[in-house]
Scaffold this motif. Sequence first.
Motif, short mmCIF file in Angstrom:
data_model
loop_
_atom_site.label_atom_id
_atom_site.label_comp_id
_atom_site.label_asym_id
_atom_site.label_seq_id
_atom_site.Cartn_x
_atom_site.Cartn_y
_atom_site.Cartn_z
N VAL A 200 -6.35 5.81 -23.92
CA VAL A 200 -6.66 4.79 -24.94
C VAL A 200 -7.96 5.13 -25.64
O VAL A 200 -8.05 5.10 -26.87
N ALA A 201 -9.00 5.49 -24.86
CA ALA A 201 -10.30 5.82 -25.44
C ALA A 201 -10.19 7.03 -26.35
O ALA A 201 -10.79 7.06 -27.42
N ALA A 202 -9.41 8.02 -25.95
CA ALA A 202 -9.24 9.23 -26.75
C ALA A 202 -8.61 8.90 -28.09
O ALA A 202 -9.02 9.43 -29.13
N VAL B 93 -11.12 7.10 -30.48
CA VAL B 93 -12.15 7.96 -31.05
C VAL B 93 -11.52 9.07 -31.90
O VAL B 93 -12.16 9.61 -32.79
N GLY B 94 -10.25 9.38 -31.61
CA GLY B 94 -9.56 10.40 -32.40
C GLY B 94 -9.72 11.80 -31.86
O GLY B 94 -9.71 12.77 -32.62
N GLU C 34 -7.76 14.02 -24.74
CA GLU C 34 -8.27 13.57 -23.45
C GLU C 34 -9.16 14.65 -22.81
O GLU C 34 -10.17 14.35 -22.18
N GLN C 35 -8.75 15.91 -22.98
CA GLN C 35 -9.53 17.01 -22.41
C GLN C 35 -10.93 17.03 -23.00
O GLN C 35 -11.90 17.37 -22.31
N THR C 36 -11.03 16.68 -24.28
CA THR C 36 -12.33 16.68 -24.95
C THR C 36 -13.26 15.64 -24.33
O THR C 36 -14.44 15.91 -24.11
N LEU C 37 -12.71 14.47 -24.00
CA LEU C 37 -13.54 13.42 -23.38
C LEU C 37 -14.02 13.88 -22.01
O LEU C 37 -15.18 13.61 -21.63
N ARG C 38 -13.16 14.59 -21.28
CA ARG C 38 -13.59 15.10 -19.96
C ARG C 38 -14.68 16.15 -20.13
O ARG C 38 -15.58 16.27 -19.30
N LEU D 72 -18.16 7.56 -30.73
CA LEU D 72 -18.12 7.59 -32.19
C LEU D 72 -19.40 8.24 -32.73
O LEU D 72 -19.37 8.99 -33.71
N ARG D 73 -20.53 7.95 -32.10
CA ARG D 73 -21.81 8.55 -32.49
C ARG D 73 -21.77 10.06 -32.23
O ARG D 73 -22.30 10.84 -33.01
N VAL D 74 -21.14 10.46 -31.15
CA VAL D 74 -20.98 11.90 -30.84
C VAL D 74 -20.24 12.59 -31.97
O VAL D 74 -20.63 13.68 -32.41
#
Length: 101
Positions: A16-18, A21-22, A25-29, A58-60
Motif C-alpha cells: 500500500v505504501a509503495a 508513493v509511486g 516494494e523493493q525500493t522501500l526496502r 514523498l520528501r525522498v
Amino acid sequence: MTDDSPSARGVYGIAVAAEMVGVGEQTLRLYERKGLLTPNRTAGGTRRYSDDDVTVLLRVGELLSAGLNLAGVRHVLALETSNDELRAQLAHVLGVIEQRE
DNA sequence: CTTCTAACA
DNA sequence: TGTTAGCA
C-alpha cells in the motif's frame, strides 16, 4: 519516547505504501537499508508504514528528483528533523519569555 | 509477507 | 548508483 500521535500510527502494508508513493516494494526496502527511514514492525516482522513515513517518502522523491543520491537524502532528512526540533524549542522558549513580560 | 541475488540504465 | 524482477 513513545509516540502516540495518530500520524505516526496510521499504518499501511509495504504494498500500500509503495503504491501511495509511486515506487516498488523493493525500493522501500532499499530506503530502509540505506537508513532513510525505519518503519515500525509487527510482532511477526512485517513493516508498518505510518502517515509520517509516507510523508518522508514523498520528501525522498523530491530530493531524489532534485539530483541527490540516497546518501545525500539521508543527511538532508536528518538535518531537517533536527532543524524542526530546534524551531520547536525556540518557539517554546519565546513563549516562556513572553509570559514573564 | 520476508531477505537475498542478479541484471539493467 | 538506484531500481526492478525472480527466487526461496
